[in-house]
Design a protein around this motif. Structure first.
Motif, PDB file in Angstrom:
ATOM      1  N   ALA A  17       0.756  -1.406  -0.075  1.00  0.00           N
ATOM      2  CA  ALA A  17      -0.130   0.045   0.003  1.00  0.00           C
ATOM      3  C   ALA A  17       0.864   1.203   0.042  1.00  0.00           C
ATOM      4  O   ALA A  17       1.813   1.327   0.667  1.00  0.00           O
ATOM      5  CB  ALA A  17      -0.922   0.040   1.150  1.00  0.00           C
ATOM      6  N   SER A  18       0.772   2.119  -0.895  1.00  0.00           N
ATOM      7  CA  SER A  18       1.466   3.273  -1.079  1.00  0.00           C
ATOM      8  C   SER A  18       0.882   4.671  -0.539  1.00  0.00           C
ATOM      9  O   SER A  18      -0.443   4.742  -0.603  1.00  0.00           O
ATOM     10  CB  SER A  18       1.740   3.763  -2.574  1.00  0.00           C
ATOM     11  N   PHE A  19       1.559   5.467   0.034  1.00  0.00           N
ATOM     12  CA  PHE A  19       1.115   7.037   0.413  1.00  0.00           C
ATOM     13  C   PHE A  19       1.150   7.733  -0.955  1.00  0.00           C
ATOM     14  O   PHE A  19       2.064   7.683  -1.765  1.00  0.00           O
ATOM     15  CB  PHE A  19       2.026   7.580   1.400  1.00  0.00           C
ATOM     16  N   ASP A  20       0.047   8.559  -1.099  1.00  0.00           N
ATOM     17  CA  ASP A  20      -0.044   9.535  -2.321  1.00  0.00           C
ATOM     18  C   ASP A  20       0.033  10.778  -1.635  1.00  0.00           C
ATOM     19  O   ASP A  20      -0.621  11.126  -0.477  1.00  0.00           O
ATOM     20  CB  ASP A  20      -0.994   9.189  -3.048  1.00  0.00           C
ATOM     21  N   CYS A  21      -0.024  11.739  -2.642  1.00  0.00           N
ATOM     22  CA  CYS A  21      -0.033  13.080  -2.025  1.00  0.00           C
ATOM     23  C   CYS A  21      -0.456  13.995  -3.363  1.00  0.00           C
ATOM     24  O   CYS A  21      -0.294  13.532  -4.623  1.00  0.00           O
ATOM     25  CB  CYS A  21       1.202  13.668  -1.480  1.00  0.00           C
ATOM     26  N   ARG A  22      -0.691  15.310  -3.122  1.00  0.00           N
ATOM     27  CA  ARG A  22      -1.134  16.178  -4.274  1.00  0.00           C
ATOM     28  C   ARG A  22      -0.003  17.265  -4.447  1.00  0.00           C
ATOM     29  O   ARG A  22       0.531  17.658  -3.692  1.00  0.00           O
ATOM     30  CB  ARG A  22      -2.541  16.644  -3.950  1.00  0.00           C
ATOM     31  N   TYR A  23       0.264  17.432  -5.947  1.00  0.00           N
ATOM     32  CA  TYR A  23       1.066  18.637  -6.231  1.00  0.00           C
ATOM     33  C   TYR A  23       0.399  18.970  -7.618  1.00  0.00           C
ATOM     34  O   TYR A  23       0.405  18.213  -8.434  1.00  0.00           O
ATOM     35  CB  TYR A  23       2.677  17.908  -6.514  1.00  0.00           C
ATOM     36  N   ASN A  24       0.432  20.314  -7.556  1.00  0.00           N
ATOM     37  CA  ASN A  24      -0.445  20.847  -8.743  1.00  0.00           C
ATOM     38  C   ASN A  24       0.624  22.072  -9.142  1.00  0.00           C
ATOM     39  O   ASN A  24       0.217  22.998  -9.998  1.00  0.00           O
ATOM     40  CB  ASN A  24      -1.618  21.604  -8.553  1.00  0.00           C
ATOM     41  N   GLY A  25       1.842  21.964  -9.077  1.00  0.00           N
ATOM     42  CA  GLY A  25       2.849  23.000  -9.324  1.00  0.00           C
ATOM     43  C   GLY A  25       3.342  22.704 -10.810  1.00  0.00           C
ATOM     44  O   GLY A  25       2.920  21.600 -11.397  1.00  0.00           O
ATOM     45  N   GLY A  27       5.444  21.089 -13.801  1.00  0.00           N
ATOM     46  CA  GLY A  27       5.731  19.669 -13.817  1.00  0.00           C
ATOM     47  C   GLY A  27       4.786  18.517 -13.203  1.00  0.00           C
ATOM     48  O   GLY A  27       5.302  17.514 -13.478  1.00  0.00           O
ATOM     49  N   ALA A  28       3.663  18.862 -12.679  1.00  0.00           N
ATOM     50  CA  ALA A  28       2.941  18.199 -12.131  1.00  0.00           C
ATOM     51  C   ALA A  28       2.201  17.136 -13.154  1.00  0.00           C
ATOM     52  O   ALA A  28       1.961  17.344 -14.281  1.00  0.00           O
ATOM     53  CB  ALA A  28       1.637  18.773 -11.237  1.00  0.00           C
ATOM     54  N   PRO A  29       1.931  15.831 -12.600  1.00  0.00           N
ATOM     55  CA  PRO A  29       1.142  14.917 -13.804  1.00  0.00           C
ATOM     56  C   PRO A  29      -0.045  15.291 -13.717  1.00  0.00           C
ATOM     57  O   PRO A  29      -0.663  16.320 -13.129  1.00  0.00           O
ATOM     58  CB  PRO A  29       1.292  13.719 -12.815  1.00  0.00           C
ATOM     59  N   ALA A  30      -0.927  14.942 -14.666  1.00  0.00           N
ATOM     60  CA  ALA A  30      -2.030  15.239 -15.130  1.00  0.00           C
ATOM     61  C   ALA A  30      -3.022  15.228 -14.180  1.00  0.00           C
ATOM     62  O   ALA A  30      -4.030  16.160 -14.004  1.00  0.00           O
ATOM     63  CB  ALA A  30      -2.680  14.615 -16.319  1.00  0.00           C
ATOM     64  N   ASP A  31      -3.221  14.395 -13.299  1.00  0.00           N
ATOM     65  CA  ASP A  31      -3.915  14.138 -12.169  1.00  0.00           C
ATOM     66  C   ASP A  31      -3.545  14.935 -10.764  1.00  0.00           C
ATOM     67  O   ASP A  31      -4.395  14.754  -9.868  1.00  0.00           O
ATOM     68  CB  ASP A  31      -4.311  12.650 -11.771  1.00  0.00           C
ATOM     69  N   GLY A  32      -2.484  15.427 -10.878  1.00  0.00           N
ATOM     70  CA  GLY A  32      -1.835  15.978  -9.733  1.00  0.00           C
ATOM     71  C   GLY A  32      -1.509  15.104  -8.757  1.00  0.00           C
ATOM     72  O   GLY A  32      -1.404  15.657  -7.498  1.00  0.00           O
ATOM     73  N   ARG A  33      -1.166  13.936  -8.947  1.00  0.00           N
ATOM     74  CA  ARG A  33      -0.923  12.675  -7.822  1.00  0.00           C
ATOM     75  C   ARG A  33       0.422  12.311  -7.837  1.00  0.00           C
ATOM     76  O   ARG A  33       0.693  11.911  -8.842  1.00  0.00           O
ATOM     77  CB  ARG A  33      -2.190  11.785  -7.881  1.00  0.00           C
ATOM     78  N   LEU A  34       1.146  12.300  -6.779  1.00  0.00           N
ATOM     79  CA  LEU A  34       2.358  11.723  -6.627  1.00  0.00           C
ATOM     80  C   LEU A  34       2.417  10.797  -5.759  1.00  0.00           C
ATOM     81  O   LEU A  34       1.635  10.852  -4.730  1.00  0.00           O
ATOM     82  CB  LEU A  34       3.373  12.974  -6.473  1.00  0.00           C
ATOM     83  N   TRP A  35       3.256   9.689  -5.746  1.00  0.00           N
ATOM     84  CA  TRP A  35       3.348   8.649  -4.673  1.00  0.00           C
ATOM     85  C   TRP A  35       4.574   8.457  -4.177  1.00  0.00           C
ATOM     86  O   TRP A  35       5.725   8.634  -4.783  1.00  0.00           O
ATOM     87  CB  TRP A  35       3.178   7.273  -5.632  1.00  0.00           C
ATOM     88  N   LEU A  36       4.635   8.212  -2.651  1.00  0.00           N
ATOM     89  CA  LEU A  36       5.913   8.056  -2.120  1.00  0.00           C
ATOM     90  C   LEU A  36       6.387   6.560  -2.437  1.00  0.00           C
ATOM     91  O   LEU A  36       5.552   5.869  -2.281  1.00  0.00           O
ATOM     92  CB  LEU A  36       5.731   8.202  -0.517  1.00  0.00           C
TER      93      LEU A  36
END
Length: 287
Positions: A17-25, A27-36
């Motif tokens: 199970a991965s942690f996710d977080c939001r980034y909208n700056g 270079g952000a991915p289209a869905d604004g979601r990044l994973w630790l």
């Protein structure tokens, strides 16, 4: 090497199970979601495909829903890859590291099948789920109501019967896992086919997980698709498939073997600690 802790893709293994977080700056991915990252494996393989040669990394890793005497959601991994090695050569090197830190110990290497036959008295490759359930009951192992899936039963028996029976004073390597548990390892043809994967157990704990690495991008894509389907069927989040890793494999990942060592657990053994909290300055409750 140093690779990102945040990524647009995550490990799709249903057991993680991965942690996710939001980034909208920028270079952000289209869905604004990044994973630790649960380990630095994917990024390190991209470096290997780019010609880095043998590499290592000491870094933090993150796994949600893992907390207990030997687990903290944030922990430290020592991970390395040896170009031109197979998993047997890498086991030798892992044993050297363990000996350096813990002193000489007797060593044994057992196949997954032999470990189950010796300690649980069941053949993991021929037993069906009913046989594995009967094994759990014979050894008085409690199991969750509704537990299903051959690999889930095997994981239960490995954790509750096989691992506790391993001699604490030995370095025990278990090899030749079922092909269904190959993760990112090669599969060696045979009857039955087995994964070219090993785990090291010391003092009843899993310390290291290593692979003779899969280099076939088509096979890796098929495994990712199967894992995503399994996650969807279980109602789990399905992170974005790591297309950059697949592209790196297509460009050419050199033949290599890699291993991840749980450094906090290794330090527990060095210090004689009974719980991971004893070797962490800030476990999750004090983070």
């Amino acid at each position: 090497m140093e690779t990102p802790l945040l990524s647009a893709a995550a490990n799709s293994d249903p057991q993680l199970a991965s942690f996710d977080c939001r980034y909208n700056g920028p270079g952000a991915p289209a869905d604004g979601r990044l994973w630790l990252q649960t380990s630095p494996e994917f990024a390190m393989k991209r470096l290997l495909a780019a010609g880095s040669g043998s590499i290592y990394q000491l870094c933090r890793a993150f796994r949600a829903d893992e907390r207990g005497r030997r687990h903290n959601p944030e922990f430290t991994i020592l991970e390395w890859y040896r170009v031109g090695f197979d998993h047997y050569q890498l086991m030798d090197e892992v044993a050297e590291l363990a000996t350096l830190l813990l002193g000489p110990h007797p060593e044994q290497r057992l196949t997954y099948r032999d470990a189950f036959l010796r300690y649980a008295e069941v053949d993991p490759f021929t037993a069906d789920e009913a046989d594995l359930r009967a094994c759990a009951e014979r050894w008085d192992v409690p199991y969750p109501k509704g537990l299903s899936g051959h690999d889930n039963w095997l994981d239960l028996l490995l954790s509750c019967i096989v691992t506790p029976a391993l001699a604490a004073e030995r370095f025990t390597f278990i090899t030749d896992f079922p092909a269904s548990q190959a993760a990112l390892a090669r599969i060696r043809e045979g009857s039955p086919p087995v994964a070219e994967r090993f785990e090291l157990f010391i003092g009843g704990m899993e310390i290291a997980n290593g692979f003779h690495e899969l280099t076939d991008p088509t096979e890796q894509q098929m495994r990712f698709a199967a894992e995503q389907a399994a996650r969807t069927a279980q109602g789990l989040p399905a992170p974005t498939t790591d297309r950059r890793l697949l592209a790196a494999l297509a460009a050419g990942l050199p033949a290599c073997a890699g291993v991840a060592v749980g450094l906090d657990r290794l330090i527990m053994l060095v210090c004689g600690a009974n719980a991971i909290d004893e070797v962490l300055a800030f476990p999750i409750e004090r983070a």
